[in-house]
Design a protein around this motif. Structure first.
Motif, PDB file in Angstrom:
ATOM      1  N   LYS A 124       0.829  -1.221   0.000  1.00  0.00           N
ATOM      2  CA  LYS A 124       0.000   0.000   0.000  1.00  0.00           C
ATOM      3  C   LYS A 124       0.860   1.268   0.000  1.00  0.00           C
ATOM      4  CE  LYS A 124      -1.140   0.246   4.991  1.00  0.00           C
ATOM      5  NZ  LYS A 124      -0.106  -0.660   5.508  1.00  0.00           N
ATOM      6  N   GLN A 125       2.147   1.131   0.302  1.00  0.00           N
ATOM      7  CA  GLN A 125       3.029   2.305   0.296  1.00  0.00           C
ATOM      8  C   GLN A 125       3.750   2.505  -1.045  1.00  0.00           C
ATOM      9  OE1 GLN A 125       5.642   2.368   3.721  1.00  0.00           O
ATOM     10  NE2 GLN A 125       3.997   1.839   5.118  1.00  0.00           N
ATOM     11  N   LEU A 126       3.545   1.580  -1.999  1.00  0.00           N
ATOM     12  CA  LEU A 126       4.381   1.637  -3.212  1.00  0.00           C
ATOM     13  C   LEU A 126       4.070   2.813  -4.141  1.00  0.00           C
ATOM     14  CD1 LEU A 126       5.505  -1.695  -4.874  1.00  0.00           C
ATOM     15  CD2 LEU A 126       6.754  -0.046  -3.510  1.00  0.00           C
ATOM     16  N   ASP A 127       2.834   3.320  -4.103  1.00  0.00           N
ATOM     17  CA  ASP A 127       2.541   4.483  -4.952  1.00  0.00           C
ATOM     18  C   ASP A 127       3.301   5.716  -4.439  1.00  0.00           C
ATOM     19  OD1 ASP A 127       0.705   3.218  -6.810  1.00  0.00           O
ATOM     20  OD2 ASP A 127      -0.637   3.033  -5.091  1.00  0.00           O
ATOM     21  N   ALA A 128       3.343   5.882  -3.125  1.00  0.00           N
ATOM     22  CA  ALA A 128       4.110   6.998  -2.553  1.00  0.00           C
ATOM     23  C   ALA A 128       5.609   6.790  -2.761  1.00  0.00           C
ATOM     24  CB  ALA A 128       3.791   7.141  -1.065  1.00  0.00           C
ATOM     25  N   VAL A 129       6.041   5.533  -2.699  1.00  0.00           N
ATOM     26  CA  VAL A 129       7.453   5.211  -2.967  1.00  0.00           C
ATOM     27  C   VAL A 129       7.809   5.602  -4.411  1.00  0.00           C
ATOM     28  CG1 VAL A 129       9.023   3.264  -3.369  1.00  0.00           C
ATOM     29  CG2 VAL A 129       7.676   3.365  -1.254  1.00  0.00           C
ATOM     30  N   THR A 130       6.920   5.230  -5.345  1.00  0.00           N
ATOM     31  CA  THR A 130       7.135   5.551  -6.757  1.00  0.00           C
ATOM     32  C   THR A 130       7.311   7.055  -6.935  1.00  0.00           C
ATOM     33  OG1 THR A 130       5.811   3.648  -7.386  1.00  0.00           O
ATOM     34  CG2 THR A 130       6.095   5.350  -9.066  1.00  0.00           C
ATOM     35  N   ALA A 131       6.459   7.814  -6.237  1.00  0.00           N
ATOM     36  CA  ALA A 131       6.489   9.277  -6.353  1.00  0.00           C
ATOM     37  C   ALA A 131       7.723   9.875  -5.686  1.00  0.00           C
ATOM     38  CB  ALA A 131       5.226   9.850  -5.723  1.00  0.00           C
ATOM     39  N   THR A 132       8.316   9.159  -4.738  1.00  0.00           N
ATOM     40  CA  THR A 132       9.451   9.713  -3.984  1.00  0.00           C
ATOM     41  C   THR A 132      10.785   9.282  -4.596  1.00  0.00           C
ATOM     42  OG1 THR A 132       8.094   9.634  -1.997  1.00  0.00           O
ATOM     43  CG2 THR A 132      10.455   9.932  -1.675  1.00  0.00           C
ATOM     44  N   SER A 133      11.068   7.989  -4.563  1.00  0.00           N
ATOM     45  CA  SER A 133      12.378   7.541  -5.061  1.00  0.00           C
ATOM     46  C   SER A 133      12.345   7.108  -6.526  1.00  0.00           C
ATOM     47  CB  SER A 133      12.913   6.402  -4.194  1.00  0.00           C
ATOM     48  OG  SER A 133      11.963   5.360  -4.077  1.00  0.00           O
ATOM     49  N   GLY A 134      11.200   6.602  -7.006  1.00  0.00           N
ATOM     50  CA  GLY A 134      11.115   6.166  -8.410  1.00  0.00           C
ATOM     51  C   GLY A 134      11.254   7.341  -9.360  1.00  0.00           C
ATOM     52  N   SER A 135      10.399   8.341  -9.168  1.00  0.00           N
ATOM     53  CA  SER A 135      10.450   9.548 -10.005  1.00  0.00           C
ATOM     54  C   SER A 135      11.452  10.558  -9.469  1.00  0.00           C
ATOM     55  CB  SER A 135       9.060  10.207 -10.041  1.00  0.00           C
ATOM     56  OG  SER A 135       8.111   9.354 -10.637  1.00  0.00           O
ATOM     57  N   GLY A 136      11.880  10.394  -8.215  1.00  0.00           N
ATOM     58  CA  GLY A 136      12.706  11.384  -7.511  1.00  0.00           C
ATOM     59  C   GLY A 136      13.935  11.882  -8.251  1.00  0.00           C
ATOM     60  N   PRO A 137      14.693  10.989  -8.945  1.00  0.00           N
ATOM     61  CA  PRO A 137      15.862  11.512  -9.656  1.00  0.00           C
ATOM     62  C   PRO A 137      15.501  12.664 -10.602  1.00  0.00           C
ATOM     63  CG  PRO A 137      15.964   9.131  -9.561  1.00  0.00           C
ATOM     64  CD  PRO A 137      14.607   9.518  -9.009  1.00  0.00           C
ATOM     65  N   ALA A 138      14.306  12.601 -11.202  1.00  0.00           N
ATOM     66  CA  ALA A 138      13.905  13.684 -12.127  1.00  0.00           C
ATOM     67  C   ALA A 138      13.782  15.015 -11.395  1.00  0.00           C
ATOM     68  CB  ALA A 138      12.581  13.327 -12.816  1.00  0.00           C
ATOM     69  N   TYR A 139      13.369  14.980 -10.116  1.00  0.00           N
ATOM     70  CA  TYR A 139      13.230  16.251  -9.381  1.00  0.00           C
ATOM     71  C   TYR A 139      14.608  16.873  -9.161  1.00  0.00           C
ATOM     72  CZ  TYR A 139       9.080  13.501  -7.969  1.00  0.00           C
ATOM     73  OH  TYR A 139       7.988  12.679  -7.947  1.00  0.00           O
ATOM     74  N   VAL A 140      15.586  16.013  -8.858  1.00  0.00           N
ATOM     75  CA  VAL A 140      16.950  16.518  -8.634  1.00  0.00           C
ATOM     76  C   VAL A 140      17.527  17.051  -9.957  1.00  0.00           C
ATOM     77  CG1 VAL A 140      19.266  15.904  -7.845  1.00  0.00           C
ATOM     78  CG2 VAL A 140      17.266  14.952  -6.677  1.00  0.00           C
ATOM     79  N   PHE A 141      17.260  16.330 -11.052  1.00  0.00           N
ATOM     80  CA  PHE A 141      17.766  16.795 -12.353  1.00  0.00           C
ATOM     81  C   PHE A 141      17.094  18.115 -12.743  1.00  0.00           C
ATOM     82  CE2 PHE A 141      18.171  11.972 -13.092  1.00  0.00           C
ATOM     83  CZ  PHE A 141      19.407  11.953 -12.464  1.00  0.00           C
ATOM     84  N   TYR A 142      15.832  18.258 -12.393  1.00  0.00           N
ATOM     85  CA  TYR A 142      15.078  19.493 -12.674  1.00  0.00           C
ATOM     86  C   TYR A 142      15.717  20.663 -11.907  1.00  0.00           C
ATOM     87  CZ  TYR A 142      10.686  22.283 -12.930  1.00  0.00           C
ATOM     88  OH  TYR A 142       9.735  23.238 -13.141  1.00  0.00           O
ATOM     89  N   LEU A 143      16.059  20.413 -10.635  1.00  0.00           N
ATOM     90  CA  LEU A 143      16.729  21.448  -9.830  1.00  0.00           C
ATOM     91  C   LEU A 143      18.075  21.806 -10.472  1.00  0.00           C
ATOM     92  CD1 LEU A 143      16.991  23.154  -7.192  1.00  0.00           C
ATOM     93  CD2 LEU A 143      18.126  21.164  -6.174  1.00  0.00           C
ATOM     94  N   ARG A 210       8.330  24.943  -1.875  1.00  0.00           N
ATOM     95  CA  ARG A 210       8.135  23.779  -0.993  1.00  0.00           C
ATOM     96  C   ARG A 210       6.756  23.159  -1.238  1.00  0.00           C
ATOM     97  NH1 ARG A 210      10.291  22.417   4.422  1.00  0.00           N
ATOM     98  NH2 ARG A 210      11.661  24.186   4.109  1.00  0.00           N
ATOM     99  N   ALA A 211       5.742  24.014  -1.321  1.00  0.00           N
ATOM    100  CA  ALA A 211       4.381  23.514  -1.571  1.00  0.00           C
ATOM    101  C   ALA A 211       4.306  22.843  -2.938  1.00  0.00           C
ATOM    102  CB  ALA A 211       3.380  24.667  -1.487  1.00  0.00           C
ATOM    103  N   ALA A 212       5.047  23.391  -3.905  1.00  0.00           N
ATOM    104  CA  ALA A 212       5.025  22.799  -5.257  1.00  0.00           C
ATOM    105  C   ALA A 212       5.635  21.393  -5.235  1.00  0.00           C
ATOM    106  CB  ALA A 212       5.786  23.692  -6.235  1.00  0.00           C
ATOM    107  N   VAL A 213       6.706  21.208  -4.469  1.00  0.00           N
ATOM    108  CA  VAL A 213       7.342  19.881  -4.404  1.00  0.00           C
ATOM    109  C   VAL A 213       6.404  18.886  -3.709  1.00  0.00           C
ATOM    110  CG1 VAL A 213       9.273  18.571  -3.435  1.00  0.00           C
ATOM    111  CG2 VAL A 213       9.697  20.803  -4.503  1.00  0.00           C
ATOM    112  N   VAL A 214       5.798  19.350  -2.607  1.00  0.00           N
ATOM    113  CA  VAL A 214       4.851  18.489  -1.880  1.00  0.00           C
ATOM    114  C   VAL A 214       3.702  18.086  -2.816  1.00  0.00           C
ATOM    115  CG1 VAL A 214       3.146  18.479   0.008  1.00  0.00           C
ATOM    116  CG2 VAL A 214       5.448  19.419   0.393  1.00  0.00           C
ATOM    117  N   ASP A 215       3.219  19.053  -3.599  1.00  0.00           N
ATOM    118  CA  ASP A 215       2.098  18.787  -4.507  1.00  0.00           C
ATOM    119  C   ASP A 215       2.530  17.889  -5.671  1.00  0.00           C
ATOM    120  OD1 ASP A 215      -0.632  19.218  -4.751  1.00  0.00           O
ATOM    121  OD2 ASP A 215      -0.338  20.731  -6.326  1.00  0.00           O
TER     122      ASP A 215
END
Ligand SMILES: NC(=O)C1=CN([C@@H]2O[C@H](COP(=O)(O)OP(=O)(O)OC[C@H]3O[C@@H](n4cnc5c(N)ncnc54)[C@H](O)[C@@H]3O)[C@@H](O)[C@H]2O)C=CC1
Ligand SMILES: O=C(O)[C@@H]1CCC=N1
Length: 229
Positions: A124-143, A210-215
């Motif tokens: 039940k936690q895997l969707d949040a996991v996907t959003a955090t570490s699965g897609s996460g590298p893209a957030y760092v690359f975006y920064l 911060r709100a944008a990242v949370v969203d």
């Protein structure tokens, strides 16, 4: 194909051939292509099922959906890896299906452990996991993209902007990983009263960063749920 075989020392086979011979089947196709591959696997495995483990990295596709497309009793382990795995610096989270025993999970963890860290969590936690570490590298690359753009806009050459940005991200990541301090403490330590960092962070706050990242993580979690529906 020949180049892949030569470079990695692997054997090449069609999906059907591989399904008949392998003990571990790694499903790494797009979620929409999963049913077709499950049909191939089922046909090759036979209706009584085989003593094999199916390891799926398809985003959002649940173990229940995978099990429904496979012979009864076939062990399924669902995984969310991420792209730093190419450097052995990946973060993978595994969740076991109803027929997966400790040995199947241990096998999947051993495989993924060659590419970085592995954690087992309830599905039940895997969707949040996907959003955090699965897609996460893209957030760092975006920064990184944004920092390079900002530095060039302030007059630095592109190669210098790139070097400064990348080494800053690497050094900061090491401080987070290798030290004991929280991100908040580390950020406050950079921020002299009335100084440049506070001016920058106040601007990030004014843009609701911060709100944008949370969203963004909420949106990715919801998209993962949709992909599995
Ligand atoms: N890209 C990423 O960072 C992550 C991706 N994932 C998941 O990994 C999966 C693959 O994603 P990507 O590598 O980005 O996609 P991709 O499109 O680059 O790779 C999919 C591959 O599957 C092959 N394929 C399609 N149908 C097939 C079939 N019937 N039999 C055999 N091979 C078939 C395609 O030729 C292609 O090489 C997706 O389910 C995605 O959700 C999971 C975690 C991270
Ligand atoms: O964007 C995607 O759907 C996949 C899942 C996690 C990273 N990439």
């Amino acid at each position: 194909m020949d180049a892949v075989v030569e470079q990695h020392g692997v054997r090449a086979a069609t999906a059907a051939e591989a399904a008949q011979q392998a003990d571990v089947h790694v499903l790494a196709v797009k979620p929409a292509d999963v049913p077709a591959v499950l049909a191939t696997l089922s046909e090759a495995a036979g209706h009584e099922g085989r003593d094999a483990v199916v390891v799926s990295v398809a985003a959002g596709v649940t173990t229940a959906a995978l099990e429904a497309g496979l012979p009864d009793g076939m062990a399924v382990v669902r995984v969310m890896p991420n792209t730093p795995a190419v450097l052995g610096a990946g973060m993978s989270v595994v969740s076991r299906g109803s027929a997966a025993d400790d040995e199947s999970v241990r096998l999947a963890c051993a495989l993924l452990g060659t590419a970085g860290e592995v954690l087992e969590l309830p599905e039940k936690q895997l969707d949040a996991v996907t959003a955090t570490s699965g897609s996460g590298p893209a957030y760092v690359f975006y920064l990184a993209e944004a920092m390079i753009e900002g530095a060039v806009l302030q007059g630095l050459s592109r190669p210098v902007a790139r070097q400064l940005t990348l080494q800053t991200i690497l050094g900061s990541a090491r401080m987070l990983v290798e030290g004991e301090d929280s991100p908040t403490v580390l950020r406050e330590r950079v921020s002299s009263p009335g100084g440049t960092t506070m001016a920058a962070v106040a601007t990030l706050d004014a843009h609701a960063t911060r709100a944008a990242v949370v969203d963004a993580i909420r949106a990715a979690t919801e998209r993962s749920v949709e992909l599995g529906a």
